[in-house]
Design an enzyme around this catalytic site. Structure first.
Site, PDB file in Angstrom:
ATOM      1  N   GLU A 219       3.472 137.581 -57.986  1.00  0.00           N
ATOM      2  CA  GLU A 219       3.109 138.217 -59.258  1.00  0.00           C
ATOM      3  C   GLU A 219       2.846 139.706 -59.124  1.00  0.00           C
ATOM      4  O   GLU A 219       3.240 140.502 -59.980  1.00  0.00           O
ATOM      5  CB  GLU A 219       1.877 137.545 -59.878  1.00  0.00           C
ATOM      6  CG  GLU A 219       2.164 136.256 -60.621  1.00  0.00           C
ATOM      7  CD  GLU A 219       2.393 135.076 -59.709  1.00  0.00           C
ATOM      8  OE1 GLU A 219       2.195 135.223 -58.480  1.00  0.00           O
ATOM      9  OE2 GLU A 219       2.783 133.995 -60.191  1.00  0.00           O
TER      10      GLU A 219
ATOM     11  N   PHE B  20       2.625 131.415 -66.157  1.00  0.00           N
ATOM     12  CA  PHE B  20       1.467 131.090 -66.994  1.00  0.00           C
ATOM     13  C   PHE B  20       0.560 132.316 -66.970  1.00  0.00           C
ATOM     14  O   PHE B  20       0.430 132.970 -65.933  1.00  0.00           O
ATOM     15  CB  PHE B  20       0.687 129.886 -66.427  1.00  0.00           C
ATOM     16  CG  PHE B  20       1.367 128.565 -66.628  1.00  0.00           C
ATOM     17  CD1 PHE B  20       1.003 127.731 -67.683  1.00  0.00           C
ATOM     18  CD2 PHE B  20       2.369 128.145 -65.765  1.00  0.00           C
ATOM     19  CE1 PHE B  20       1.634 126.508 -67.868  1.00  0.00           C
ATOM     20  CE2 PHE B  20       3.001 126.923 -65.956  1.00  0.00           C
ATOM     21  CZ  PHE B  20       2.631 126.095 -66.999  1.00  0.00           C
TER      22      PHE B  20
ATOM     23  N   PHE C 191      -1.877 133.113 -64.095  1.00  0.00           N
ATOM     24  CA  PHE C 191      -1.554 133.743 -62.817  1.00  0.00           C
ATOM     25  C   PHE C 191      -1.493 135.258 -62.924  1.00  0.00           C
ATOM     26  O   PHE C 191      -1.201 135.956 -61.954  1.00  0.00           O
ATOM     27  CB  PHE C 191      -0.254 133.159 -62.261  1.00  0.00           C
ATOM     28  CG  PHE C 191      -0.317 131.659 -62.173  1.00  0.00           C
ATOM     29  CD1 PHE C 191      -1.414 131.039 -61.583  1.00  0.00           C
ATOM     30  CD2 PHE C 191       0.681 130.858 -62.708  1.00  0.00           C
ATOM     31  CE1 PHE C 191      -1.513 129.649 -61.522  1.00  0.00           C
ATOM     32  CE2 PHE C 191       0.599 129.473 -62.651  1.00  0.00           C
ATOM     33  CZ  PHE C 191      -0.509 128.870 -62.060  1.00  0.00           C
TER      34      PHE C 191
ATOM     35  N   HIS D 160      -3.955 126.276 -66.336  1.00  0.00           N
ATOM     36  CA  HIS D 160      -2.737 126.430 -67.146  1.00  0.00           C
ATOM     37  C   HIS D 160      -3.087 126.499 -68.632  1.00  0.00           C
ATOM     38  O   HIS D 160      -2.286 126.122 -69.475  1.00  0.00           O
ATOM     39  CB  HIS D 160      -1.759 125.277 -66.895  1.00  0.00           C
ATOM     40  CG  HIS D 160      -1.233 125.208 -65.488  1.00  0.00           C
ATOM     41  ND1 HIS D 160      -1.950 124.684 -64.453  1.00  0.00           N
ATOM     42  CD2 HIS D 160      -0.057 125.620 -64.944  1.00  0.00           C
ATOM     43  CE1 HIS D 160      -1.242 124.750 -63.332  1.00  0.00           C
ATOM     44  NE2 HIS D 160      -0.089 125.320 -63.589  1.00  0.00           N
TER      45      HIS D 160
HETATM   46  C1  LIG Z   1       0.424 132.398 -58.183  1.00  0.00           C
HETATM   47  C2  LIG Z   1       1.219 131.324 -58.822  1.00  0.00           C
HETATM   48  N1  LIG Z   1       2.349 131.635 -59.474  1.00  0.00           N
HETATM   49  C3  LIG Z   1       3.087 130.676 -60.066  1.00  0.00           C
HETATM   50  C4  LIG Z   1       2.693 129.368 -60.036  1.00  0.00           C
HETATM   51  C5  LIG Z   1       3.532 128.285 -60.732  1.00  0.00           C
HETATM   52  N2  LIG Z   1       4.057 127.399 -59.701  1.00  0.00           N
HETATM   53  C6  LIG Z   1       3.423 126.259 -59.352  1.00  0.00           C
HETATM   54  S1  LIG Z   1       4.108 125.537 -58.009  1.00  0.00           S
HETATM   55  C7  LIG Z   1       5.342 126.719 -57.936  1.00  0.00           C
HETATM   56  C8  LIG Z   1       6.366 126.652 -56.876  1.00  0.00           C
HETATM   57  C9  LIG Z   1       5.714 126.500 -55.534  1.00  0.00           C
HETATM   58  O1  LIG Z   1       6.691 126.477 -54.557  1.00  0.00           O
HETATM   59  P1  LIG Z   1       6.326 126.135 -53.064  1.00  0.00           P
HETATM   60  O2  LIG Z   1       5.194 126.995 -52.615  1.00  0.00           O
HETATM   61  O3  LIG Z   1       7.565 126.187 -52.270  1.00  0.00           O
HETATM   62  O4  LIG Z   1       5.748 124.637 -53.128  1.00  0.00           O
HETATM   63  P2  LIG Z   1       6.544 123.328 -53.568  1.00  0.00           P
HETATM   64  O5  LIG Z   1       6.256 123.104 -55.006  1.00  0.00           O
HETATM   65  O6  LIG Z   1       7.982 123.532 -53.288  1.00  0.00           O
HETATM   66  O7  LIG Z   1       5.946 122.252 -52.724  1.00  0.00           O
HETATM   67  C10 LIG Z   1       5.175 127.662 -58.938  1.00  0.00           C
HETATM   68  C11 LIG Z   1       6.056 128.818 -59.167  1.00  0.00           C
HETATM   69  C12 LIG Z   1       1.486 129.095 -59.370  1.00  0.00           C
HETATM   70  N3  LIG Z   1       0.996 127.852 -59.306  1.00  0.00           N
HETATM   71  N4  LIG Z   1       0.779 130.080 -58.770  1.00  0.00           N
END
Ligand SMILES: Cc1ncc(C[n+]2csc(CCOP(=O)(O)OP(=O)(O)O)c2C)c(N)n1
Ligand SMILES: Cc1ncc(C[n+]2csc(CCOP(=O)(O)OP(=O)(O)O)c2C)c(N)n1
Ligand SMILES: [Mg+2]
Ligand SMILES: [Mg+2]
Lengths: 327, 323, 323, 327
Positions: free
Chosen positions: C59, C82, C85, C126
């Site tokens: 972000e 969201f 964040f 959220h």
């Molecule tokens: C700081 C932040 N930005 C965006 C999100 C929305 N979000 C939740 S999980 C995710 C993807 C996470 O990817 P990864 O770290 O590879 O974990 P995975 O879900 O693949 O296990 C996103 C973009 C968030 N939770 N936190």
């Protein structure tokens, strides 16, 4: 030192800016001691070669994101000594018209992103400037400076990663000056070279002698040329030493004397001067001429800054923001 | 004996570190250097590098790590080098520290010391007063002492509190404010305001560096027969509404004074609560004296015009008294 | 033709991207996936990967990069997945984006889209409504439309604005709110509120998802002879005080309604300004209806008790009308 | 697969937790489809070996900082299926008593730091738990989980750097499951292995087959033992695949079918089951017994969660914070 196809004129220009940087900052220290400066004073003495060598490697329309020890680069991008000093005095003629002070200035038209305090904040911004170049198919490059301490901040990581993923035309340039305020390298990171962090991003990382202005110049030139051709970013680390306190209020008693002694022998201006003399590009006559020109320029700048008015406390100055905010 | 506000903070830290070995400090340049403002000078020598930790330049990790240690029952005290950089740790504070005890019922005994405020010619990035952001975040307590005694007593109370407290220490007051402190454990309870000067004409509700300025305004107005009551909030969250309301009930006139910009500042909330809860006592509009809606300016001329002071407070208080 | 609030946002983005090739978007999962809420579905296909940029999960770098591109005269539109964040990019927003044009006089034409708000059973991370933090930060404009027409018109105005605008788009309204939008360039000016329902008894000043709830309260109270005037702020910064004051001057009674917690919310500032600027017209206390001072709860029972709604608004409005 | 001195009982325990994780999540998917879940559903199917293998390598008083795909580790630390399901249903009997939902729970007394949404936020917090261990001279270790996407966040960088500089007893464990929501690895980072990021911090980085539960266990055990002895942190990357959508609303049509097919062949539970059968630790009888026990446990948990009350909308629940805030 590699010659790297630098003409004597260019070499003398580099020399001039190294000396101008040192001279201007020396003058600011005097003004500070006389109580004529508003607030704190940040000096790049001993590490001018990183700023100047880097800027010397750039094209005219390239952009820099300076740190607080990059006066040399700012000057080469066209920031004037007058503006620099007016800024330190909080005058209307400074680049922020008194709204901000000391090293917190810039001018995007001249290719200088305005520096702000939070360390590493300018690195994502620099990436965005590079993104604009990429999207517009402009063959321009951004040189983004930061310190060893700044490399511990999240924004450093996010910016370098983003630039690498998007293959942005960036050269990230680290002043590794052994300290972040009072914090020595070994309490800042568990690695020896900041350039090793490049491996985490899949970009080349290069460590150079930061007190060798031509070495810096050539490393940055190579990185900039790769960036310009779409090869993505590079991390260049210049090893150097912060020769004064963090700011002028700081006597830096936490720095061992031997370190300063060792590094003083490696002074980048002395070294480069010696190199120019060896090659007969510089001699006493030219050196004196340059010194004269410099002190004239510096004294004119001091006079200008001192004669400049303070911004008005009320009225348009404070109201300007209201105007910007209005619909 | 009179000591400075800074010395009072130092004493509180020293005594708490001495009293409870679970208290420790982390921050940038707080050890060898003794802190940018020398608040922790001598601590490294006394308490050692494990309890006076010089960290990397990583505000978010510093606060996050403090939260983690707090979860294990330790009592970390974080020093932000300047409150201005608290925005780099904002997410850890508002999303992790503040919400944890609500979500899980687990205590998070964490103190963040935030050197804030202007009047020191330090420009947009070393002068900010960011307390209002955190005022809006449930789960954080906020204190902002104005005297050495409160500085000491509130810091001790903060360190012993089971949940996150942001401790706003005013940089201008560090060396400009002196006063007596009691010996030993003179805790100042979180959540209690103090009437610093009783008066009958107008209630001036304020905190931090503006307490002195408000008292100055009161002096200035005395000869005119205007008698200001100055309420020093001391704790910003939770607000001591009982004390505020009692004052306004008495005077019928209220103004809020703070150094942070008026728009969105804590003064708005206090005025709003008065406009709801004290409406029937109010004889005049509620005024606010605070900084304008711009970033904090650098140049001394601009800074002087930006900051509230005794003159500006007196001007508005007079207006209110004569309404 | 009626379209949804979400579709209105989509149209504004589409038309602005089409109109000006300096407009581009960056964010997480906005390209291939079309955005967590599918606002940008189909954009990648139309505008290509250089103008619809899927970024890493960063972000702070996303906002920082948008600022950089804006400095070069481009018009980036950032999507926060969201609004919750946005705290991860807080420092870039408040210290870089907001202060730059004040400090240097250089424009920063940047839009941050922040999907915010609750009512969707999504819990503390959220559902947040973080607008008040930014309300306190000079140099940012804030808009929060409540209808498809405003959603479209304000987003277009935001994209054409020379300086940073945070665009709060309410997640509950995405698919629950429908309405007409005009064809073509129907810009809604930043800084103008709208009286959504004229009335004589009480001014209800509100925005976002609470506009509908306030209109619902108005319906409910009509049979009782209580006639609410509902003012939709639309722009939160700068506030349209002229419209607010005109309404309160007429009704003599004011309440502010928002979904964000009451303490430190924007309602406090509006109430404070009324308590200062409309004091002589006020016939009753100024009330605020807003969420309590806790994190946003997850469980539907808790969420329902947490969020303001037409019933709660009607209750308070009745109190006020009968004061 | 290395045997690593794991007793048959322990091996069966690992098998049990792998199956329990899969079974519980499968049940949640069903409940979700029936509309009986509040909000979204996050599944770790196909990557259970990372959570379970890691937790199996820890001591009882070690602490974990889970990500949203670490149900297996949470269960091994003592979080019960009942609590897990009650959480998904927003019930008073969940670990957050309805205040938070789905994967956002924990219990520090059982050594589980409560997960929060912002990716990577728990990494600095985990470092702080490790710092407490270090300061108290406790020989305990923290295992901190995160995804490939989370590794792009500033907090990842700051946490790993801090842990390395302070030599904290941490094992940072990455689920490299090829995607972050819809974002594939190559748009997330310009390197092949997340473990390569370890080089930026001066800590060891290890890449393992994340679908081989014993390989994960042994990598984490080695790292934990180094951490316990004061050797500082390690970054362990498990290569795996997110076999479902980011959450259950997401059909993951952006994932190429062949990828899922390839990875399905590498299913960690099938593989580990096969291994146990080969070694005659598992046979049909034991498998059936385990399955029976599992479905009983799961159905009891469902019944418990459904029968549990919702928290009260008013009163003590909302007031508790007020009490915490009071002086
Ligand atoms: C700081 C932040 N930005 C965006 C999100 C929305 N979000 C939740 S999980 C995710 C993807 C996470 O990817 P990864 O770290 O590879 O974990 P995975 O879900 O693949 O296990 C996103 C973009 C968030 N939770 N936190
Ligand atoms: C985010 C942030 N935290 C703290 C500071 C205070 N501060 C200013 S410069 C500095 C040290 C910077 O060290 P380094 O990056 O190595 O640069 P150097 O001063 O050595 O050139 C610190 C701690 C700051 N400006 N920003
Ligand atoms: Mg340094
Ligand atoms: Mg992933």
């Amino acid at each position: 030192m590699p010659v790297d196809n630098v003409t004597p004129t260019e070499l003398l220009k580099i020399y001039y800016y190294l000396k101008l940087t040192r001279g201007l900052e020396q003058r600011v220290i005097t003004l500070y001691r006389q109580g004529r400066i508003v607030g704190g004073v940040y000096i790049s003495a001993g590490e001018e070669a990183i700023a100047v060598g880097s800027a010397a490697a750039l094209e005219a329309d390239d952009v820099i994101a300076p740190s607080h020890r990059d006066l040399g680069a700012n000057l080469m991008k066209g920031i004037t000594p007058k503006e620099y000093l007016a800024q330190y005095l909080g005058k209307q003629t400074g680049l922020t018209r008194g709204r901000d002070g000391n090293v917190h200035y810039g001018d995007i038209k001249r290719g200088v992103i305005g520096f702000i305090s939070p360390m590493a904040d300018l690195l994502p911004v620099a990436a965005g400037v590079g993104l604009a170049f990429k999207l517009r198919r402009e063959r321009r490059v951004v040189a983004a400076f930061f310190g060893d301490g700044a490399s511990s901040r999240g924004d450093f990581h996010e910016a370098l990663n983003l630039a690498a993923v998007m293959k942005l035309p960036l050269v990230f340039i680290c002043h590794n000056n052994q300290y972040a305020y009072s914090t020595p390298l070994e309490r800042q990171m568990a690695i020896e070279h900041v350039a090793d962090r490049a491996k985490a991003y899949g970009m080349p990382g290069v460590t150079v002698d930061g007190n060798d202005v031509l070495a810096v110049r050539s490393a940055v030139a190579e990185a900039a040329s790769r960036a310009r051709q779409g090869g993505g970013p590079t991390l260049v680390e210049g090893k150097t030493m912060r020769m004064r306190g963090h700011a002028e209020h700081d006597d830096a008693s936490y720095v061992p004397a031997w370190m300063l002694e060792e590094w003083r022998k490696l002074d980048p201006i002395d070294r480069f001067g010696g190199y120019l003399r060896e090659r007969q590009i510089l001699d006493d006559a030219i050196a004196t001429e340059i010194d004269d020109r410099l002190s004239k320029e510096i004294e004119e700048a001091v006079a200008f800054a001192e004669a400049s008015p303070f911004p008005e406390g009320k009225g348009p100055n404070q109201l300007r923001l209201a105007a910007l905010l209005a619909p | 004996m009179e000591i400075t506000y800074l010395e009072a903070i130092r004493q509180a830290l020293w005594e708490e570190m001495d009293r409870d070995d679970q208290v420790f400090m982390l921050g940038q340049d707080i050890g060898v250097y003794g802190g940018a403002f020398k608040v922790t000078k001598g601590f490294l020598e006394k308490f050692g590098p494990e309890r006076v930790i010089d960290t990397p330049l990583s505000e978010s990790a510093i606060v996050g790590a403090a939260i983690g240690a707090a979860l294990m029952g330790m009592r970390p005290v974080v020093e932000m080098q300047f409150a201005d950089f608290i925005s780099c740790a904002f997410d850890q504070i508002v999303n992790m520290a503040a919400k944890h005890h609500y979500r899980l019922g687990e205590p998070v005994p964490l103190v963040i010391r935030a050197p804030y405020g202007g009047g020191i010619h330090a420009g947009p990035y070393h002068s900010q007063s960011p307390e209002a952001w955190f005022f809006h975040v449930a789960g954080l307590k906020l204190v902002a002492p104005s005297t050495p005694r409160d500085a000491k007593g509130l810091l001790k109370a903060a360190i012993r509190d089971p949940n996150p407290v942001i401790y706003f220490e005013h940089k201008y007051l560090y060396r400009h404010m002196k006063g007596e402190v009691a010996d030993g454990d003179d805790l100042v309870p979180i959540g209690k305001a103090e009437v610093k000067r009783p008066g009958s004409s107008v209630s001036v509700i304020t905190y931090g560096a503006m307490v002195q300025q408000s008292l100055g305004a009161a002096e200035r107005l005395m000869p005119e027969g205007i008698d200001l009551e100055v309420v020093d909030l001391r704790t910003l969250q939770p607000l001591d509404m009982a004390t505020i309301l009692a004052s306004v009930e008495k005077t019928g006139r209220a103004m809020v004074v703070h150094e942070a910009p008026k728009t969105g500042g804590i003064g708005g909330d206090i005025a709003a609560r008065l406009a709801e809860e004290a409406f029937r006592y109010l004889d005049a509009p509620i005024l606010r004296v605070a900084a304008p809606h711009t970033p904090f300016p650098f140049s001394p001329v601009l800074e002087a015009s930006y900051l509230p002071n005794a003159d500006k407070i007196a001007l508005k208080a007079r207006e209110l008294a004569n309404f």
